[in-house]
Design an enzyme around this catalytic site. Sequence first.
Site, mmCIF file in Angstrom:
data_model
loop_
_atom_site.group_PDB
_atom_site.id
_atom_site.type_symbol
_atom_site.label_atom_id
_atom_site.label_comp_id
_atom_site.label_asym_id
_atom_site.label_seq_id
_atom_site.Cartn_x
_atom_site.Cartn_y
_atom_site.Cartn_z
ATOM 1 N N HIS A 262 -9.616 49.182 87.240
ATOM 2 C CA HIS A 262 -9.341 50.199 88.257
ATOM 3 C C HIS A 262 -8.774 51.462 87.599
ATOM 4 O O HIS A 262 -9.303 52.562 87.766
ATOM 5 C CB HIS A 262 -8.353 49.648 89.293
ATOM 6 C CG HIS A 262 -7.991 50.626 90.363
ATOM 7 N ND1 HIS A 262 -8.620 50.663 91.577
ATOM 8 C CD2 HIS A 262 -7.083 51.632 90.389
ATOM 9 C CE1 HIS A 262 -8.111 51.648 92.311
ATOM 10 N NE2 HIS A 262 -7.169 52.251 91.614
ATOM 11 N N GLU A 263 -7.726 51.271 86.817
ATOM 12 C CA GLU A 263 -7.129 52.426 86.140
ATOM 13 C C GLU A 263 -8.121 53.009 85.136
ATOM 14 O O GLU A 263 -8.152 54.223 84.917
ATOM 15 C CB GLU A 263 -5.813 52.031 85.459
ATOM 16 C CG GLU A 263 -4.717 51.552 86.426
ATOM 17 C CD GLU A 263 -4.432 52.526 87.571
ATOM 18 O OE1 GLU A 263 -4.531 53.756 87.355
ATOM 19 O OE2 GLU A 263 -4.109 52.069 88.688
ATOM 20 N N HIS A 266 -10.207 55.557 86.850
ATOM 21 C CA HIS A 266 -9.500 56.843 86.959
ATOM 22 C C HIS A 266 -9.545 57.570 85.607
ATOM 23 O O HIS A 266 -9.759 58.774 85.532
ATOM 24 C CB HIS A 266 -8.021 56.612 87.318
ATOM 25 C CG HIS A 266 -7.779 56.296 88.765
ATOM 26 N ND1 HIS A 266 -8.167 57.135 89.784
ATOM 27 C CD2 HIS A 266 -7.162 55.247 89.370
ATOM 28 C CE1 HIS A 266 -7.789 56.607 90.959
ATOM 29 N NE2 HIS A 266 -7.185 55.449 90.730
HETATM 30 ZN ZN ZN Z 1 -6.384 54.130 92.222
HETATM 31 ZN ZN ZN Z 2 -5.766 59.439 89.136
#
Ligand code: ZN
Ligand code: ZN
Length: 497
Positions: A262-263, A266
């Site tokens: 998830h990170e 990003h």
């Molecule tokens: Zn997030």
């Molecule tokens: Zn972010």
Amino acid sequence: MSDTLSLYKKHLREIGKLNSSLSLLHWDQRTHLPEKGHSARAEVIGKLSKMIFELSISDELGRYLEELEERDDLSERDRASVRVVGREYRRYRAIPPDLFEEFSIARAESETAWEKARAASDFASFLPHLEKMVDYSRRFAEYFGYSENPYDALIEEYEPGMTTAQLREIIAPLKDKLAPFIKHLVDEGTRPHTEFTRGKFPAEKQRELSRRALEAIGYDFTAGRLDTTVHPFTITTGPGDVRITTRFLEDDPFSGLYSSMHEGGHALYDQGIPDELRWTGLDDGASMGIHESQSRMWENMVGRSLPFWRFFSPIISEVFPQFAAASPEEIYRAVNVVEPSLIRVEADEVTYNLHIMLRFELEEGLINGRIAAKDLPELWNEAMERYLGVVPPDDAHGVLQDVHWSGGMFGYFPSYMLGNLYAAQLFAKAKQEIPDLEERFAKGDFSPLLSWLRDKIHRYGRIYDPIDLLKEATGEEPDSGYFINYVVQKYSEIYGL
Ligand code: ZN
Ligand code: ZN
């Protein structure tokens, strides 16, 4: 280049550099800072934040913006910078400084009261603070201005261009389809087996697993690093430095892996923002929702897919030999269990949006004065029953679970849902344009998807507003149909319906 334009850019670079220092201090605070260093660090962070805020609302910057907004000889990028920076400038300046200071103090008290109230599951003690936060937000909305709904003025901060009316339109089909589908899955479907995933999984090994996944999806470790923390986040300190944090649970190898992916989503976004945009006000994601679409796509549409597990099951078996006996299909099913639950941050990808809808409906009602804060616990529990068929045993597992409202962050929640919806819409388009996308995943090659996202999303930073960016990338308005199709297809198959 005219003088004003270069002075304007210099001013933004100064803000950018201070922000970079601030990010590094924040990152350190949440990863490595020794216990006794926290109080001095808080003061340094406070000072630096104040300097940045003052530069962001200075009369000087206002004069530059005013002049540049009149000019018609700016490049497209400079015009975008002036538009984005000007919009934020006006928001900051709209609130009288005294009122903002009063709010900042009330907010700090409210956040502290919320922490205590949640620990004791005592909504009554938090209520007066919550009422104040609602009141401030309603006053801010008047200062910001709006044409239809005061809630629009609050969403604007997180999703520029999105409105309550449009959100309602996006949500309607989701609401109609999702709740009955979940009921159908849980009542009539076959829940995947998960017994073989139990065991003890040392954090060091899990770190290796996360590292292998991040390397595979294209995260550049020479422009970032992976550390552990309590609440995972990604932070960018500047060109070539986008850091991921994650969290490992010793009894669950997937929680940490998916938090890293998830990170990682990003971080891939931030690593893909071109250097030319650094410190121009455009060196960030187009919106919270678009940022979340990247993290959700890599976490769920890639990481929780069968092709991913065809590639990754030998790797997890190498790190944790107990998985050698499981097939890619079995692991794929085990990581896709659907469970209507009480806590948003633990929700699976099918039930997650219902948690958001409920919050959206309540906070929009609060801001419009149709709902009183004192009635929230009851309304919350009713909505949980209606949407998810589960009722919190107490307010700590209900209305008190999220930090957002205690900090006056109304209008933020929809971004999480939009992230899921945008992810599905973008992923459908990517699959259509790259026919062998998933076959490549199965071979451990994720570069076609990353290149596609770089080209359609990452390279623009904040040059386009989120809805325009999505339209450019997919040729369509935001459409929740893609998410519904994705979920219904994937989970009908997994649950044997
Ligand atoms: Zn997030
Ligand atoms: Zn972010």
